[in-house]
Motif scaffolding. Sequence first.
Motif, PDB file in Angstrom:
ATOM      1  N   LEU A 152       1.117  -1.173  -0.246  1.00 41.01           N
ATOM      2  CA  LEU A 152       0.379   0.062   0.334  1.00 41.01           C
ATOM      3  C   LEU A 152       0.787   1.641  -0.144  1.00 41.01           C
ATOM      4  O   LEU A 152       0.115   2.142  -0.450  1.00 41.01           O
ATOM      5  CB  LEU A 152      -1.355   0.130   1.069  1.00 41.01           C
ATOM      6  N   GLY A 153       2.386   1.317   0.308  1.00 39.93           N
ATOM      7  CA  GLY A 153       3.093   2.271   0.203  1.00 39.93           C
ATOM      8  C   GLY A 153       3.468   3.032  -1.021  1.00 39.93           C
ATOM      9  O   GLY A 153       3.498   4.085  -1.408  1.00 39.93           O
ATOM     10  N   SER A 159       4.246   8.486  -3.040  1.00 41.97           N
ATOM     11  CA  SER A 159       4.467   7.093  -3.466  1.00 41.97           C
ATOM     12  C   SER A 159       6.094   7.440  -4.662  1.00 41.97           C
ATOM     13  O   SER A 159       6.202   7.948  -5.995  1.00 41.97           O
ATOM     14  CB  SER A 159       3.816   6.391  -4.597  1.00 41.97           C
ATOM     15  N   VAL A 160       7.075   7.175  -3.988  1.00 42.51           N
ATOM     16  CA  VAL A 160       8.334   6.736  -4.971  1.00 42.51           C
ATOM     17  C   VAL A 160       8.085   6.355  -6.585  1.00 42.51           C
ATOM     18  O   VAL A 160       9.135   6.487  -7.286  1.00 42.51           O
ATOM     19  CB  VAL A 160       9.782   5.918  -4.395  1.00 42.51           C
ATOM     20  N   ILE A 161       7.306   5.384  -6.755  1.00 39.82           N
ATOM     21  CA  ILE A 161       7.533   4.564  -8.296  1.00 39.82           C
ATOM     22  C   ILE A 161       7.032   5.432  -9.008  1.00 39.82           C
ATOM     23  O   ILE A 161       7.038   5.212 -10.425  1.00 39.82           O
ATOM     24  CB  ILE A 161       6.375   3.547  -7.569  1.00 39.82           C
ATOM     25  N   LEU A 162       5.450   5.533  -8.064  1.00 39.73           N
ATOM     26  CA  LEU A 162       4.884   6.434  -8.774  1.00 39.73           C
ATOM     27  C   LEU A 162       5.682   7.963  -9.448  1.00 39.73           C
ATOM     28  O   LEU A 162       5.627   8.124 -11.077  1.00 39.73           O
ATOM     29  CB  LEU A 162       3.419   7.147  -8.560  1.00 39.73           C
ATOM     30  N   LEU A 163       6.750   8.226  -8.809  1.00 42.31           N
ATOM     31  CA  LEU A 163       7.483   9.347  -9.126  1.00 42.31           C
ATOM     32  C   LEU A 163       8.181   9.285 -10.411  1.00 42.31           C
ATOM     33  O   LEU A 163       8.646   9.477 -11.739  1.00 42.31           O
ATOM     34  CB  LEU A 163       7.673   9.947  -7.849  1.00 42.31           C
ATOM     35  N   ILE A 164       9.096   8.071 -10.281  1.00 43.35           N
ATOM     36  CA  ILE A 164      10.025   6.961 -11.412  1.00 43.35           C
ATOM     37  C   ILE A 164       9.121   6.827 -12.376  1.00 43.35           C
ATOM     38  O   ILE A 164       9.992   7.162 -13.760  1.00 43.35           O
ATOM     39  CB  ILE A 164      10.332   6.262 -10.322  1.00 43.35           C
ATOM     40  N   TYR A 165       7.750   6.274 -12.386  1.00 44.27           N
ATOM     41  CA  TYR A 165       7.727   6.251 -13.247  1.00 44.27           C
ATOM     42  C   TYR A 165       6.903   7.052 -14.416  1.00 44.27           C
ATOM     43  O   TYR A 165       6.978   7.604 -15.502  1.00 44.27           O
ATOM     44  CB  TYR A 165       6.062   4.612 -13.262  1.00 44.27           C
ATOM     45  N   GLY A 166       6.490   8.588 -13.665  1.00 48.79           N
ATOM     46  CA  GLY A 166       5.670   9.634 -14.283  1.00 48.79           C
ATOM     47  C   GLY A 166       7.203  10.600 -14.898  1.00 48.79           C
ATOM     48  O   GLY A 166       6.775  10.682 -15.884  1.00 48.79           O
ATOM     49  N   THR A 167       7.906  10.070 -13.938  1.00 50.67           N
ATOM     50  CA  THR A 167       9.093  10.661 -14.565  1.00 50.67           C
ATOM     51  C   THR A 167       9.855  10.232 -16.127  1.00 50.67           C
ATOM     52  O   THR A 167      10.597  10.592 -16.920  1.00 50.67           O
ATOM     53  CB  THR A 167      10.604  10.818 -13.634  1.00 50.67           C
ATOM     54  N   ALA A 168       9.402   8.679 -15.720  1.00 53.40           N
ATOM     55  CA  ALA A 168      10.060   7.986 -17.363  1.00 53.40           C
ATOM     56  C   ALA A 168       8.857   8.135 -18.225  1.00 53.40           C
ATOM     57  O   ALA A 168       9.903   8.191 -19.280  1.00 53.40           O
ATOM     58  CB  ALA A 168      10.240   6.359 -17.058  1.00 53.40           C
TER      59      ALA A 168
END
Length: 247
Positions: A152-153, A159-168
């Motif tokens: 859930l984190g 969210s770090v994962i969403l940040l990386i995904y959005g950047t990529a």
Amino acid sequence: MSEFAVGCLGILALLVLMVLRMPIALAMALVGFAGFSILTSPQAALRMMATEIYANFSSATLTVIVMFIWMGFLAYYSGIGTQLYHFAYKLIGHLPGGLAIATQGACAIFGAICGSNTATAATIGAIALPEMKKYKYDDALATAGVAAGGVLGILIPPSVILLIYGTATEQSIGKLFMAGILPGVVLMLLYMLVIFVLALRNPTIAPPGPKADWRERLSALKGGLWEVLVVFCLSIGGLFAGWFSPT
């Protein structure tokens, strides 16, 4: 050799390297470098690797990841995680599977101030697992509950994962954060429902804890929850209001 053949061989080589327990990042880098070298030249592959590594690691957008992780560390060492778990425990710990259900709630709330699933699972797990062991919870259910709650984190913003995904993918990070709230809440409720049903079918794997009175519940409400709400409202509310950007 055709591009299709190189691609197929690259996928096969990647799977072999992963089976051999090479770190995924290194395996992907090695396969990508080899494939690009075959299709162009080793010199071009070296130049491409140098420029891509520099471009990615010098991205100012990714510096916010450090801030998210730092926020999670502050929450961990300030004891907010412990207070959140005790609040959820006092609220629903008396239900069948209540301690495991409380773990899901605590993970979801802690995830609102920590963008890492690992940090969420480690923080809440350190508190929840001894409690569940104390009340004779099944080890498989207890550990699975903590592991699932940690996921859930990465859904509930920030969210770090969403940040990386959005950047990529060059997507709006703010919109991705907004889109992660509802799935995170739904997933939390589904986890709770599964635990509740399992506990009803077999009470021995997740016996209920002692029931707290309303005075204890209101007292537990004062610890940790308000701090999380303030941080969450400032970060997510600030995005809505346009006070600052996600990065």
